[in-house]
Design a protein around this motif. Structure first.
Motif, PDB file in Angstrom:
ATOM      1  N   ALA A  15       0.820  -1.201   0.000  1.00  0.00           N
ATOM      2  CA  ALA A  15       0.000   0.000   0.000  1.00  0.00           C
ATOM      3  C   ALA A  15       0.861   1.261   0.000  1.00  0.00           C
ATOM      4  CB  ALA A  15      -0.935  -0.001   1.203  1.00  0.00           C
ATOM      5  N   LEU A  16       1.928   1.259   0.788  1.00  0.00           N
ATOM      6  CA  LEU A  16       2.809   2.438   0.817  1.00  0.00           C
ATOM      7  C   LEU A  16       3.543   2.622  -0.508  1.00  0.00           C
ATOM      8  CD1 LEU A  16       4.202   2.144   4.439  1.00  0.00           C
ATOM      9  CD2 LEU A  16       2.735   3.953   3.535  1.00  0.00           C
ATOM     10  N   ARG A  17       3.970   1.531  -1.122  1.00  0.00           N
ATOM     11  CA  ARG A  17       4.590   1.647  -2.448  1.00  0.00           C
ATOM     12  C   ARG A  17       3.593   2.252  -3.443  1.00  0.00           C
ATOM     13  NH1 ARG A  17       4.687  -3.607  -4.189  1.00  0.00           N
ATOM     14  NH2 ARG A  17       2.681  -3.122  -5.148  1.00  0.00           N
ATOM     15  N   SER A  18       2.360   1.734  -3.439  1.00  0.00           N
ATOM     16  CA  SER A  18       1.353   2.226  -4.371  1.00  0.00           C
ATOM     17  C   SER A  18       0.984   3.681  -4.082  1.00  0.00           C
ATOM     18  CB  SER A  18       0.101   1.342  -4.293  1.00  0.00           C
ATOM     19  OG  SER A  18       0.385   0.014  -4.684  1.00  0.00           O
ATOM     20  N   TRP A  19       0.999   4.074  -2.812  1.00  0.00           N
ATOM     21  CA  TRP A  19       0.661   5.455  -2.441  1.00  0.00           C
ATOM     22  C   TRP A  19       1.639   6.435  -3.067  1.00  0.00           C
ATOM     23  CZ3 TRP A  19       2.635   9.489   0.704  1.00  0.00           C
ATOM     24  CH2 TRP A  19       1.697  10.447   1.106  1.00  0.00           C
ATOM     25  N   TRP A  20       2.927   6.112  -3.033  1.00  0.00           N
ATOM     26  CA  TRP A  20       3.927   6.996  -3.624  1.00  0.00           C
ATOM     27  C   TRP A  20       3.847   7.004  -5.147  1.00  0.00           C
ATOM     28  CZ3 TRP A  20       6.017  10.740  -1.124  1.00  0.00           C
ATOM     29  CH2 TRP A  20       6.305  10.627   0.240  1.00  0.00           C
TER      30      TRP A  20
ATOM     31  N   GLY B 214      -5.581   1.812  10.175  1.00  0.00           N
ATOM     32  CA  GLY B 214      -5.329   2.928  11.089  1.00  0.00           C
ATOM     33  C   GLY B 214      -3.861   3.305  11.130  1.00  0.00           C
ATOM     34  N   TRP B 215      -2.981   2.305  11.178  1.00  0.00           N
ATOM     35  CA  TRP B 215      -1.539   2.597  11.172  1.00  0.00           C
ATOM     36  C   TRP B 215      -1.153   3.417   9.949  1.00  0.00           C
ATOM     37  CZ3 TRP B 215       0.370  -3.164  11.608  1.00  0.00           C
ATOM     38  CH2 TRP B 215       0.041  -3.678  12.873  1.00  0.00           C
ATOM     39  N   ILE B 216      -1.564   2.916   8.775  1.00  0.00           N
ATOM     40  CA  ILE B 216      -1.090   3.533   7.538  1.00  0.00           C
ATOM     41  C   ILE B 216      -1.709   4.917   7.338  1.00  0.00           C
ATOM     42  CG2 ILE B 216      -2.813   2.585   5.939  1.00  0.00           C
ATOM     43  CD1 ILE B 216      -0.483   1.937   4.046  1.00  0.00           C
ATOM     44  N   THR B 217      -2.949   5.082   7.801  1.00  0.00           N
ATOM     45  CA  THR B 217      -3.583   6.396   7.709  1.00  0.00           C
ATOM     46  C   THR B 217      -2.830   7.412   8.566  1.00  0.00           C
ATOM     47  OG1 THR B 217      -5.758   5.394   7.312  1.00  0.00           O
ATOM     48  CG2 THR B 217      -5.723   7.682   8.063  1.00  0.00           C
ATOM     49  N   ASP B 218      -2.520   7.051   9.792  1.00  0.00           N
ATOM     50  CA  ASP B 218      -1.772   7.948  10.676  1.00  0.00           C
ATOM     51  C   ASP B 218      -0.380   8.219  10.125  1.00  0.00           C
ATOM     52  OD1 ASP B 218      -3.941   7.978  12.374  1.00  0.00           O
ATOM     53  OD2 ASP B 218      -3.094   6.533  13.795  1.00  0.00           O
ATOM     54  N   TYR B 219       0.247   7.190   9.549  1.00  0.00           N
ATOM     55  CA  TYR B 219       1.618   7.345   9.063  1.00  0.00           C
ATOM     56  C   TYR B 219       1.689   8.333   7.907  1.00  0.00           C
ATOM     57  CZ  TYR B 219       6.213   6.144   7.170  1.00  0.00           C
ATOM     58  OH  TYR B 219       7.513   6.201   6.699  1.00  0.00           O
ATOM     59  N   VAL B 220       0.848   8.163   6.896  1.00  0.00           N
ATOM     60  CA  VAL B 220       0.946   9.047   5.731  1.00  0.00           C
ATOM     61  C   VAL B 220       0.469  10.455   6.067  1.00  0.00           C
ATOM     62  CG1 VAL B 220       0.713   7.108   4.144  1.00  0.00           C
ATOM     63  CG2 VAL B 220      -1.312   8.452   4.763  1.00  0.00           C
ATOM     64  N   ALA B 221      -0.345  10.593   7.111  1.00  0.00           N
ATOM     65  CA  ALA B 221      -0.764  11.933   7.521  1.00  0.00           C
ATOM     66  C   ALA B 221       0.432  12.770   7.966  1.00  0.00           C
ATOM     67  CB  ALA B 221      -1.796  11.845   8.641  1.00  0.00           C
ATOM     68  N   GLY B 222       1.502  12.103   8.391  1.00  0.00           N
ATOM     69  CA  GLY B 222       2.709  12.811   8.803  1.00  0.00           C
ATOM     70  C   GLY B 222       3.735  12.977   7.709  1.00  0.00           C
ATOM     71  N   LEU B 223       3.424  12.527   6.503  1.00  0.00           N
ATOM     72  CA  LEU B 223       4.351  12.648   5.379  1.00  0.00           C
ATOM     73  C   LEU B 223       3.999  13.862   4.520  1.00  0.00           C
ATOM     74  CD1 LEU B 223       4.506   8.923   4.151  1.00  0.00           C
ATOM     75  CD2 LEU B 223       6.141  10.109   5.643  1.00  0.00           C
ATOM     76  N   ASP B 224       4.992  14.406   3.842  1.00  0.00           N
ATOM     77  CA  ASP B 224       4.773  15.467   2.860  1.00  0.00           C
ATOM     78  C   ASP B 224       4.611  14.803   1.497  1.00  0.00           C
ATOM     79  OD1 ASP B 224       4.811  17.530   1.071  1.00  0.00           O
ATOM     80  OD2 ASP B 224       6.684  18.432   1.781  1.00  0.00           O
ATOM     81  N   PRO B 225       3.415  14.792   0.941  1.00  0.00           N
ATOM     82  CA  PRO B 225       3.203  14.081  -0.325  1.00  0.00           C
ATOM     83  C   PRO B 225       3.987  14.655  -1.494  1.00  0.00           C
ATOM     84  CG  PRO B 225       1.280  15.386   0.243  1.00  0.00           C
ATOM     85  CD  PRO B 225       2.188  15.419   1.441  1.00  0.00           C
ATOM     86  N   THR B 226       4.466  15.881  -1.357  1.00  0.00           N
ATOM     87  CA  THR B 226       5.254  16.483  -2.443  1.00  0.00           C
ATOM     88  C   THR B 226       6.740  16.154  -2.328  1.00  0.00           C
ATOM     89  OG1 THR B 226       5.681  18.575  -1.264  1.00  0.00           O
ATOM     90  CG2 THR B 226       3.611  18.396  -2.488  1.00  0.00           C
ATOM     91  N   ASP B 227       7.144  15.549  -1.221  1.00  0.00           N
ATOM     92  CA  ASP B 227       8.559  15.218  -1.003  1.00  0.00           C
ATOM     93  C   ASP B 227       8.868  13.879  -1.670  1.00  0.00           C
ATOM     94  OD1 ASP B 227      11.148  15.264  -0.142  1.00  0.00           O
ATOM     95  OD2 ASP B 227      10.694  14.816   1.954  1.00  0.00           O
ATOM     96  N   GLU B 228       9.073  13.920  -2.970  1.00  0.00           N
ATOM     97  CA  GLU B 228       9.210  12.711  -3.776  1.00  0.00           C
ATOM     98  C   GLU B 228      10.416  11.883  -3.345  1.00  0.00           C
ATOM     99  OE1 GLU B 228       7.043  10.687  -6.373  1.00  0.00           O
ATOM    100  OE2 GLU B 228       6.731  12.858  -6.267  1.00  0.00           O
TER     101      GLU B 228
ATOM    102  N   PRO C 242       3.081   0.599  13.797  1.00  0.00           N
ATOM    103  CA  PRO C 242       2.143   0.438  14.920  1.00  0.00           C
ATOM    104  C   PRO C 242       2.356   1.445  16.046  1.00  0.00           C
ATOM    105  CG  PRO C 242       2.912  -1.699  14.187  1.00  0.00           C
ATOM    106  CD  PRO C 242       3.731  -0.677  13.454  1.00  0.00           C
ATOM    107  N   SER C 243       3.612   1.817  16.303  1.00  0.00           N
ATOM    108  CA  SER C 243       3.889   2.755  17.401  1.00  0.00           C
ATOM    109  C   SER C 243       4.136   4.177  16.914  1.00  0.00           C
ATOM    110  CB  SER C 243       5.114   2.283  18.192  1.00  0.00           C
ATOM    111  OG  SER C 243       6.283   2.313  17.380  1.00  0.00           O
ATOM    112  N   GLY C 244       4.294   4.350  15.607  1.00  0.00           N
ATOM    113  CA  GLY C 244       4.590   5.677  15.072  1.00  0.00           C
ATOM    114  C   GLY C 244       5.975   6.181  15.417  1.00  0.00           C
TER     115      GLY C 244
END
Length: 296
Positions: free
Chosen positions: A76-81, A121-135, A213-215
Motif C-alpha cells: 500500500a505504501l509503495r502504491s501510495w507513492w 489505522g496505522w497507515i492512515t496515521d503514518y501518511v498523515a505525517g508525510l509530505d506528499p510532495t517530497d518525492e 504500529p507505534s509511530g
C-alpha cells in the motif's frame, strides 16, 4: 522446464559453472547473496539448504498472518507513492491497504477483518505525517554492491533525500517497537547503504526503521568502521556456505554438510514439514500467533 538453481549461469549446471569460473587466471567468483539469503544460513544451515540448494525445493508450510499484514502495508505504501501528488491522501492510503489485503494465515474472517482495520489505522496515521510532495528517490528500489568476496543485492522500501545525502527507510509492522540498536545491528540495512552508494553514486550513511504500529522511528548513522564490520561478518557467512556446499558436492551427507540448528524457531520454520529434527525440537506455532498479544 525447471528453473536453474540460484546463482547459476543460464544453461550451465552449478558444478560446470564452478569449473569454468575457477580456471587458473580467472578472477575470483563472487558469491551472489541477499541479506535474506545470508540470514537464512546464519539462522539454520538446514533451512538454507532447503531454500537455496535442494532442487526441487521441499514444499513450504502455510502462510503467516503477520506476514500478510506486513506485505499489505508495504504494498500500500509503495502504491501510495506511485499516485499523482494530488491524490496522496490518508484516505487513499487506507483504500490501497484494503485493495492489497490478504486473509492468508488468520484464524478466521473476523480476526482478519479486525486486523485489516488496525493496519488501515496505522497507515492512515503514518501518511498523515508525510509530505506528499517530497518525492522519494526510490521505492522498492533494487540496489547492488560488491565486496572482495560478495555480490550483494537487495530491495529497499524507500530512499529519501535529506540535504545532500540519501537516507534508507525500512517499514516495520511487527509487535516489537524498533530500536536504534536494531537499526545499528541490521545486516540488511548495512547492505543497503553499500548498495545505494554503489548503485546511485550518492552519499548515504543514515538508516531508519519506521515502526508503523507505534509511530516511532529508530535510526543509526553508519561509519566506515561499522560497515566494514558488517561486511566482514557477511563474508564469514558466505565462506561457511561455500564450505558446506563444497562438502556436499564432494559426497558428504547433505544433512551433515548443512546441519539443522534446532530451537524455538523450528515452531514457525517454513520447511518444518520436511525436517524431522525441527519437528522434534518444539511444537508448531499457530499461523496467527505472532500478531500482537492484545488480539484476543
Amino acid at each position: 522446464m525447471p528453473s536453474a538453481p540460484p546463482d547459476s549461469v543460464a544453461g550451465m549446471a552449478p558444478r560446470q559453472q564452478d569449473a569454468q569460473l575457477d580456471l587458473p587466471g580467472m578472477p575470483r567468483r563472487l558469491f551472489a547473496a541477499t541479506p535474506s539469503k545470508l540470514a537464512t544460513f546464519a539462522d539454520c544451515p538446514r533451512r538454507y539448504r532447503y531454500a537455496y540448494v535442494d532442487r526441487p525445493a521441499p514444499p513450504r508450510g502455510p502462510a503467516w498472518a503477520h506476514n500478510s499484514v506486513g506485505a499489505a502495508v508495504h504494498a500500500a505504501l509503495r502504491s501510495w507513492w506511485e499516485l499523482p501528488v494530488g491524490r496522496r491522501t490518508p484516505g487513499a492510503a487506507r483504500q490501497l491497504l484494503y485493495s492489497h489485503w490478504s486473509t492468508a494465515g488468520f484464524r478466521d474472517a473476523e480476526q482478519a477483518d479486525r486486523w485489516r482495520a488496525r493496519a488501515a489505522g496505522w497507515i492512515t496515521d503514518y501518511v498523515a505525517g508525510l509530505d506528499p510532495t517530497d518525492e522519494p528517490v526510490g521505492t522498492e528500489r533494487q540496489v547492488a554492491a560488491t565486496t572482495e568476496r560478495l555480490a550483494l543485492s537487495g530491495r529497499i522500501d524507500r530512499i529519501d533525500q535529506r540535504g545532500d545525502e540519501l537516507v534508507i527507510v525500512d517499514y516495520k509492522t511487527g509487535r516489537a517497537v524498533s530500536t536504534d540498536d536494531e537499526a545499528r545491528g541490521s545486516p540488511a540495512l548495512a547492505a543497503y547503504v553499500l548498495g545505494v552508494r554503489r548503485t546511485l553514486r550518492r552519499p548515504c550513511s543514515r538508516v531508519e526503521l519506521h515502526h508503523l504500529p507505534s509511530g516511532t522511528v529508530a535510526a543509526f548513522e553508519h561509519t566506515e568502521r561499522s560497515l566494514a564490520n558488517h561486511v566482514r561478518r557477511a563474508e564469514d557467512v558466505a565462506a561457511d556456505i561455500g564450505a558446506a556446499t563444497a562438502a556436499r558436492d564432494a559426497g558428504e551427507d547433505p544433512d551433515v554438510a548443512f546441519p539443522a540448528a534446532p530451537g524455538r524457531q523450528c515452531g514457525w520454520c517454513d520447511f518444518r514439514p520436511s525436517c524431522p529434527t525441527g519437528q522434534a525440537a518444539t511444537p508448531p506455532r499457530e499461523t496467527w500467533s505472532f500478531l500482537a498479544e492484545d488480539d484476543g
